[in-house]
Design a protein around this motif. Structure first.
Motif, PDB file in Angstrom:
ATOM      1  N   PRO A 272       0.602  37.406 -12.280  1.00 28.82           N
ATOM      2  CA  PRO A 272       1.060  36.016 -12.699  1.00 28.82           C
ATOM      3  C   PRO A 272       0.081  35.171 -12.923  1.00 28.82           C
ATOM      4  O   PRO A 272      -0.963  35.125 -12.520  1.00 28.82           O
ATOM      5  CB  PRO A 272       2.214  35.752 -11.471  1.00 28.82           C
ATOM      6  CG  PRO A 272       1.568  36.330 -10.336  1.00 28.82           C
ATOM      7  CD  PRO A 272       0.959  37.792 -10.977  1.00 28.82           C
ATOM      8  N   PRO A 273       0.097  33.982 -13.841  1.00 28.96           N
ATOM      9  CA  PRO A 273      -0.644  33.047 -13.991  1.00 28.96           C
ATOM     10  C   PRO A 273      -1.057  32.195 -12.691  1.00 28.96           C
ATOM     11  O   PRO A 273      -0.022  31.823 -12.056  1.00 28.96           O
ATOM     12  CB  PRO A 273      -0.426  32.398 -15.268  1.00 28.96           C
ATOM     13  CG  PRO A 273       1.061  32.522 -15.331  1.00 28.96           C
ATOM     14  CD  PRO A 273       1.505  33.867 -14.456  1.00 28.96           C
ATOM     15  N   ASN A 274      -2.412  31.660 -12.649  1.00 25.91           N
ATOM     16  CA  ASN A 274      -2.648  30.944 -11.574  1.00 25.91           C
ATOM     17  C   ASN A 274      -2.185  29.553 -11.848  1.00 25.91           C
ATOM     18  O   ASN A 274      -2.398  28.950 -13.006  1.00 25.91           O
ATOM     19  CB  ASN A 274      -4.090  30.945 -11.344  1.00 25.91           C
ATOM     20  CG  ASN A 274      -4.596  32.109 -10.696  1.00 25.91           C
ATOM     21  OD1 ASN A 274      -3.850  32.810 -10.063  1.00 25.91           O
ATOM     22  ND2 ASN A 274      -5.903  32.390 -11.072  1.00 25.91           N
ATOM     23  N   ARG A 275      -1.426  28.733 -10.877  1.00 29.87           N
ATOM     24  CA  ARG A 275      -0.760  27.365 -11.034  1.00 29.87           C
ATOM     25  C   ARG A 275      -1.462  26.683 -10.215  1.00 29.87           C
ATOM     26  O   ARG A 275      -1.956  26.854  -8.943  1.00 29.87           O
ATOM     27  CB  ARG A 275       0.643  27.314 -10.784  1.00 29.87           C
ATOM     28  CG  ARG A 275       1.452  28.425 -12.037  1.00 29.87           C
ATOM     29  CD  ARG A 275       2.736  28.381 -11.482  1.00 29.87           C
ATOM     30  NE  ARG A 275       3.632  29.260 -12.307  1.00 29.87           N
ATOM     31  CZ  ARG A 275       4.789  29.011 -12.691  1.00 29.87           C
ATOM     32  NH1 ARG A 275       5.501  28.125 -12.279  1.00 29.87           N
ATOM     33  NH2 ARG A 275       5.462  29.843 -13.483  1.00 29.87           N
ATOM     34  N   PRO A 276      -1.989  25.477 -10.666  1.00 34.11           N
ATOM     35  CA  PRO A 276      -2.555  24.460 -10.037  1.00 34.11           C
ATOM     36  C   PRO A 276      -1.711  23.596  -8.931  1.00 34.11           C
ATOM     37  O   PRO A 276      -0.841  23.630  -9.192  1.00 34.11           O
ATOM     38  CB  PRO A 276      -3.276  23.386 -10.837  1.00 34.11           C
ATOM     39  CG  PRO A 276      -2.376  23.559 -12.307  1.00 34.11           C
ATOM     40  CD  PRO A 276      -1.776  24.934 -12.206  1.00 34.11           C
ATOM     41  N   ASN A 277      -2.283  23.636  -7.779  1.00 35.11           N
ATOM     42  CA  ASN A 277      -1.636  22.795  -6.810  1.00 35.11           C
ATOM     43  C   ASN A 277      -1.750  21.389  -6.743  1.00 35.11           C
ATOM     44  O   ASN A 277      -2.856  20.873  -7.091  1.00 35.11           O
ATOM     45  CB  ASN A 277      -1.899  23.445  -5.305  1.00 35.11           C
ATOM     46  CG  ASN A 277      -1.744  24.812  -5.155  1.00 35.11           C
ATOM     47  OD1 ASN A 277      -0.675  25.505  -5.686  1.00 35.11           O
ATOM     48  ND2 ASN A 277      -2.728  25.559  -4.378  1.00 35.11           N
ATOM     49  N   TYR A 278      -0.516  20.689  -6.959  1.00 33.50           N
ATOM     50  CA  TYR A 278      -0.491  19.323  -6.958  1.00 33.50           C
ATOM     51  C   TYR A 278      -0.283  18.841  -5.747  1.00 33.50           C
ATOM     52  O   TYR A 278       0.275  18.967  -5.048  1.00 33.50           O
ATOM     53  CB  TYR A 278       0.384  18.687  -8.146  1.00 33.50           C
ATOM     54  CG  TYR A 278      -0.272  19.157  -9.606  1.00 33.50           C
ATOM     55  CD1 TYR A 278      -1.262  18.603 -10.076  1.00 33.50           C
ATOM     56  CD2 TYR A 278       0.494  19.979 -10.201  1.00 33.50           C
ATOM     57  CE1 TYR A 278      -1.995  18.585 -11.364  1.00 33.50           C
ATOM     58  CE2 TYR A 278      -0.093  20.490 -11.581  1.00 33.50           C
ATOM     59  CZ  TYR A 278      -1.053  19.891 -12.075  1.00 33.50           C
ATOM     60  OH  TYR A 278      -1.665  20.238 -13.391  1.00 33.50           O
TER      61      TYR A 278
END
Length: 98
Positions: free
Chosen positions: A92-98
């Motif tokens: 799965p694509p890496n999602r940035p943590n906000y």
């Protein structure tokens, strides 16, 4: 005849009988299953090696070990026309943590 010689003779006869049985089964129904023979190698699993195609009479390279034959690239050396299984993994694509 000693017990060791008798044991070796019995083992040899057992191996020979097994080979004859396997040969008879293979002649009746090849293990190709529902797939047909590979059209590139005609079911042998090997094709002429590249080193024998463009050489000046000498044959031998690392791929064919001097035999002039290498595994068929179409069937992977199986001799059947079926495709080789390939495992593809998808992350799965890496999602940035906000």
């Amino acid at each position: 005849m000693g017990p060791v010689v008798a044991y070796q003779l019995a083992t040899g006869l057992g191996v020979l009988a097994g080979a004859v049985l396997v040969k008879s089964v293979m002649e009746q129904k090849p293990m190709a299953g529902p797939w047909s023979r590979c059209p590139s190698c005609n079911g042998t699993g090997t094709v002429n090696c590249m080193c024998s195609r463009w050489s000046d009479g000498d044959v031998g390279c690392r791929t064919c070990s001097g035999s002039g034959r290498m595994a068929c690239s179409s069937c992977g050396g199986s001799g059947t026309g079926r495709p080789l299984p390939v495992q593809v993994s998808v992350r799965p694509p890496n999602r940035p943590n906000y």
